[in-house]
Scaffold this motif. Structure first.
Motif, mmCIF file in Angstrom:
data_model
loop_
_atom_site.group_PDB
_atom_site.id
_atom_site.type_symbol
_atom_site.label_atom_id
_atom_site.label_comp_id
_atom_site.label_asym_id
_atom_site.label_seq_id
_atom_site.Cartn_x
_atom_site.Cartn_y
_atom_site.Cartn_z
ATOM 1 N N LEU A 194 64.084 30.935 25.635
ATOM 2 C CA LEU A 194 65.061 32.027 25.740
ATOM 3 C C LEU A 194 64.496 33.206 26.535
ATOM 4 O O LEU A 194 64.905 34.351 26.344
ATOM 5 C CB LEU A 194 65.495 32.463 24.335
ATOM 6 N N ARG A 195 63.548 32.882 27.392
ATOM 7 C CA ARG A 195 62.984 33.874 28.313
ATOM 8 C C ARG A 195 62.366 35.073 27.587
ATOM 9 O O ARG A 195 62.535 36.223 27.987
ATOM 10 C CB ARG A 195 64.057 34.353 29.286
ATOM 11 N N ILE A 196 61.697 34.798 26.496
ATOM 12 C CA ILE A 196 60.996 35.881 25.801
ATOM 13 C C ILE A 196 59.506 35.573 25.880
ATOM 14 O O ILE A 196 59.092 34.430 25.635
ATOM 15 C CB ILE A 196 61.464 35.993 24.330
ATOM 16 N N ASN A 197 58.749 36.592 26.229
ATOM 17 C CA ASN A 197 57.318 36.401 26.371
ATOM 18 C C ASN A 197 56.671 36.315 24.977
ATOM 19 O O ASN A 197 56.779 37.257 24.193
ATOM 20 C CB ASN A 197 56.750 37.600 27.154
ATOM 21 N N PRO A 198 56.019 35.181 24.652
ATOM 22 C CA PRO A 198 55.395 35.087 23.330
ATOM 23 C C PRO A 198 54.081 35.882 23.264
ATOM 24 O O PRO A 198 52.993 35.315 23.111
ATOM 25 C CB PRO A 198 55.161 33.587 23.157
ATOM 26 N N ASP A 199 54.207 37.168 23.405
ATOM 27 C CA ASP A 199 53.028 38.041 23.495
ATOM 28 C C ASP A 199 52.480 38.311 22.096
ATOM 29 O O ASP A 199 53.184 38.880 21.252
ATOM 30 C CB ASP A 199 53.475 39.361 24.163
ATOM 31 N N PRO A 200 51.218 37.933 21.817
ATOM 32 C CA PRO A 200 50.666 38.155 20.477
ATOM 33 C C PRO A 200 50.611 39.642 20.097
ATOM 34 O O PRO A 200 50.512 39.982 18.923
ATOM 35 C CB PRO A 200 49.258 37.569 20.551
ATOM 36 N N GLU A 201 50.651 40.525 21.115
ATOM 37 C CA GLU A 201 50.567 41.967 20.835
ATOM 38 C C GLU A 201 51.902 42.530 20.343
ATOM 39 O O GLU A 201 51.951 43.591 19.736
ATOM 40 C CB GLU A 201 50.136 42.728 22.099
ATOM 41 N N LYS A 202 52.993 41.825 20.652
ATOM 42 C CA LYS A 202 54.302 42.308 20.211
ATOM 43 C C LYS A 202 54.637 41.724 18.836
ATOM 44 O O LYS A 202 54.157 40.636 18.502
ATOM 45 C CB LYS A 202 55.384 41.886 21.221
ATOM 46 N N VAL A 229 64.536 31.261 14.094
ATOM 47 C CA VAL A 229 63.166 31.562 13.652
ATOM 48 C C VAL A 229 62.234 30.542 14.296
ATOM 49 O O VAL A 229 62.294 29.355 13.976
ATOM 50 C CB VAL A 229 63.067 31.486 12.103
ATOM 51 N N ASP A 230 61.404 31.020 15.210
ATOM 52 C CA ASP A 230 60.476 30.119 15.899
ATOM 53 C C ASP A 230 59.176 30.055 15.093
ATOM 54 O O ASP A 230 58.378 30.988 15.100
ATOM 55 C CB ASP A 230 60.211 30.638 17.322
ATOM 56 N N LEU A 231 58.987 28.937 14.405
ATOM 57 C CA LEU A 231 57.797 28.801 13.546
ATOM 58 C C LEU A 231 56.722 27.935 14.205
ATOM 59 O O LEU A 231 55.787 27.527 13.550
ATOM 60 C CB LEU A 231 58.212 28.132 12.232
ATOM 61 N N ASP A 232 56.895 27.637 15.478
ATOM 62 C CA ASP A 232 55.959 26.752 16.164
ATOM 63 C C ASP A 232 54.960 27.588 16.971
ATOM 64 O O ASP A 232 55.381 28.388 17.818
ATOM 65 C CB ASP A 232 56.768 25.826 17.097
ATOM 66 N N PRO A 233 53.648 27.418 16.726
ATOM 67 C CA PRO A 233 52.662 28.197 17.500
ATOM 68 C C PRO A 233 52.767 27.961 19.012
ATOM 69 O O PRO A 233 52.294 28.769 19.796
ATOM 70 C CB PRO A 233 51.317 27.696 16.971
ATOM 71 N N ASN A 288 55.797 39.614 15.991
ATOM 72 C CA ASN A 288 56.266 38.234 15.997
ATOM 73 C C ASN A 288 56.142 37.641 14.599
ATOM 74 O O ASN A 288 55.734 38.329 13.661
ATOM 75 C CB ASN A 288 55.505 37.415 17.043
ATOM 76 N N ILE A 289 56.472 36.362 14.484
ATOM 77 C CA ILE A 289 56.512 35.702 13.168
ATOM 78 C C ILE A 289 55.143 35.755 12.471
ATOM 79 O O ILE A 289 55.073 35.828 11.239
ATOM 80 C CB ILE A 289 57.024 34.240 13.314
ATOM 81 N N TYR A 290 54.067 35.753 13.258
ATOM 82 C CA TYR A 290 52.731 35.809 12.661
ATOM 83 C C TYR A 290 52.553 37.109 11.880
ATOM 84 O O TYR A 290 52.054 37.109 10.748
ATOM 85 C CB TYR A 290 51.651 35.679 13.746
ATOM 86 N N ASN A 291 52.994 38.218 12.495
ATOM 87 C CA ASN A 291 52.862 39.518 11.819
ATOM 88 C C ASN A 291 53.675 39.546 10.528
ATOM 89 O O ASN A 291 53.267 40.163 9.539
ATOM 90 C CB ASN A 291 53.319 40.661 12.728
ATOM 91 N N LEU A 292 54.825 38.875 10.571
ATOM 92 C CA LEU A 292 55.685 38.836 9.376
ATOM 93 C C LEU A 292 54.999 38.046 8.254
ATOM 94 O O LEU A 292 54.940 38.520 7.111
ATOM 95 C CB LEU A 292 57.025 38.187 9.734
ATOM 96 N N ILE A 301 66.312 36.497 17.519
ATOM 97 C CA ILE A 301 65.189 35.560 17.352
ATOM 98 C C ILE A 301 64.021 36.272 16.671
ATOM 99 O O ILE A 301 63.819 37.478 16.867
ATOM 100 C CB ILE A 301 64.751 34.968 18.717
ATOM 101 N N ILE A 302 63.318 35.530 15.838
ATOM 102 C CA ILE A 302 61.988 35.990 15.415
ATOM 103 C C ILE A 302 61.042 35.180 16.280
ATOM 104 O O ILE A 302 60.885 33.966 16.082
ATOM 105 C CB ILE A 302 61.710 35.742 13.921
ATOM 106 N N PRO A 303 60.441 35.826 17.297
ATOM 107 C CA PRO A 303 59.641 35.044 18.243
ATOM 108 C C PRO A 303 58.330 34.577 17.627
ATOM 109 O O PRO A 303 57.867 35.126 16.624
ATOM 110 C CB PRO A 303 59.385 36.035 19.379
ATOM 111 N N SER A 304 57.767 33.572 18.260
ATOM 112 C CA SER A 304 56.464 33.083 17.815
ATOM 113 C C SER A 304 55.406 33.541 18.823
ATOM 114 O O SER A 304 55.722 34.152 19.847
ATOM 115 C CB SER A 304 56.509 31.562 17.747
ATOM 116 N N SER A 305 54.172 33.260 18.517
ATOM 117 C CA SER A 305 53.093 33.502 19.486
ATOM 118 C C SER A 305 51.956 32.570 19.144
ATOM 119 O O SER A 305 51.945 31.971 18.070
ATOM 120 C CB SER A 305 52.639 34.952 19.435
ATOM 121 N N ARG A 306 51.021 32.446 20.056
ATOM 122 C CA ARG A 306 49.954 31.456 19.831
ATOM 123 C C ARG A 306 49.097 31.788 18.607
ATOM 124 O O ARG A 306 48.486 30.915 18.014
ATOM 125 C CB ARG A 306 49.090 31.285 21.077
ATOM 126 N N ASN A 307 49.049 33.091 18.217
ATOM 127 C CA ASN A 307 48.198 33.412 17.060
ATOM 128 C C ASN A 307 48.769 32.880 15.742
ATOM 129 O O ASN A 307 48.129 32.941 14.710
ATOM 130 C CB ASN A 307 47.879 34.907 16.967
#
Lengths: 139, 276
Positions: free
Chosen positions: B49-57, B37-41, B59-63, B106-112
């Motif tokens: 892990l080569r995953i794009n932290p795209d705010p549109e996809k 669980v990536d909880l870091d903005p 991510n943890i913020y939406n959760l 992974i639950i990815p993070s994003s800048r939002n």
């Protein structure tokens, strides 16, 4: 002479224990070694202490908890009341104060559970009834 | 039973994310089902892990914003090691192939996600939300590993409320030791108010150099204060650990013969057996 003493003080290394003391973390969390020493070690086992001694300790912890609560140090207060409740699980005043401390840091769910356990012991406890109302209104 | 582990330290640059990513990877290689669980903005675990932290996809913020469900935000990590990175040699290929795993999610993070930190009213009770979600939904995983941000805000507190085991990665410096004392205080508080199950299970020396005096002094301080069982096996300074995220893979794929891989394997064994 005094200069020499000062220099020695300056050169003394700050240890992890010094830093923990500065932050009022008196005993590191869940340190089994220390627990074993204080509870089991030695011939005068903790469980064999006289009841009066236990009451004295309980009162001391309770007063410290109330003091922390008055100073709005809610985390410290709740830690002390939790400790007291491990000695005396039915201590109603400790439960009421613990609920206040927990609700102040936003843990209303646990505060309500504690107040309900007070009502199981004393169904007419007015403080518990009133505090449940206040917390439920605030949610 | 699922183990909920957090690698926490409010000090930045102490190896939290590197540790979380590599420990998650080694457990998944050992056929354990792992959720990171990536909880870091900053989304560094996600990027590692080569995953794009795209705010549109999702991510943890939406959760946390209650706009997406747990199942919508988890992603399986498909590891695809880069073939031409400098440390790849033929003898590593076999090990690298073994390190491919389908057990890592992974639950990815994003800048939002930083919005959560900025908008969070203090003491709102939201600290429990992540714990509720994870404890209700993640029982199929053997390990849930949380990577919090290097700060003390709602995200870090949520991570400590959700976890049951806290490990503190720290370089062997004086200021990091101050950070350790502060983290101990925070864990003590959270243990008293929110999460009685939280335990400080280990301190992980990172960027370790056994030859310096300060390293010996701090290690001895840790042992004297917390007991021998709390000092985890150290992670030695190793440039491959810094290079691996750039190639979107763990140390076990990037440089399986490196001392970094060796140290994280030893640490994983310590964590695996550190059940009280």
């Amino acid at each position: 002479m005094s200069e020499k003493t000062d220099n020695r003080e300056f050169l003394k290394r700050t240890t992890l224990q010094d830093l923990l003391n500065q932050k009022n973390v008196l005993t590191p969390l869940d340190n089994p070694q220390k627990r074993e020493n204080s509870h089991i070690g030695g011939k005068n086992s903790f469980l064999e202490e006289k009841t009066s001694k236990l009451e004295e300790i309980s009162l001391f912890i309770f007063k410290r908890g109330v003091n922390e609560l008055k100073q709005e140090k809610y985390c410290c207060a709740s830690a002390l009341f939790e400790t007291l409740l491990t000695f005396e699980p039915d201590h109603i005043k400790a439960k009421l104060n613990l609920a206040v401390a927990l609700s102040q840091v936003g843990n209303n769910k646990k505060a309500l559970a504690i107040l309900e356990s007070v009502l199981e012991q004393e169904p007419d406890n007015e403080v518990a009834i009133q505090n449940i109302k206040i917390i439920e209104e605030s949610i | 039973m699922t183990r909920y582990i957090v690698f926490a330290n409010r000090k930045g640059g102490c190896g939290k994310t590197t540790t979380a990513v590599n420990i998650a990877c080694i457990f998944s290689i050992k056929n354990k089902k792992v959720l990171l669980v990536d909880l870091d903005p900053q989304a560094h675990a996600t990027l590692s892990l080569r995953i794009n932290p795209d705010p549109e996809k999702p991510n943890i913020y939406n959760l946390l914003d209650k706009k997406a469900s747990f199942k919508e935000v988890i992603q399986q990590v498909i590891t695809t090691p880069k073939i031409n990175c400098h440390s790849i040699t033929n003898k590593n290929d076999e090990k690298r192939e073994k390190s491919r795993s389908k057990n890592l999610y992974i639950i990815p993070s994003s800048r939002n996600l930083s919005v959560v930190e900025m908008n969070a009213p203090r003491f709102s009770g939201d600290e429990l939300y992540l714990a509720e979600i994870l404890h209700n939904n993640a029982s199929e995983f053997d390990y849930v590993i949380i990577d919090p941000p290097p700060s003390v805000g709602i995200l870090s507190v949520s991570a400590l409320v959700a976890a049951k085991e806290a490990y503190i990665p720290m370089p062997m410096h004086f200021l990091a030791m101050e950070g350790l004392a502060e983290m101990t205080r925070l864990i003590y508080q959270i243990n008293a108010t929110w999460n009685p199950e939280l335990k400080l299970c280990g301190i992980i020396p990172t960027f370790y150099n056994k030859n310096t005096r300060i390293t010996k002094e701090i290690a001895s301080d840790i042992v004297n204060t917390f007991g021998t069982g709390r000092l985890a096996p150290p992670i030695r300074q190793n440039v491959a650990l810094a290079e691996a995220p750039g190639h979107g893979c763990s140390i076990f794929e990037y440089a399986p013969d490196s001392i970094g891989a060796e140290d994280y394997e030893t640490l994983a064994m310590f964590i695996e057996n550190n059940v009280k």
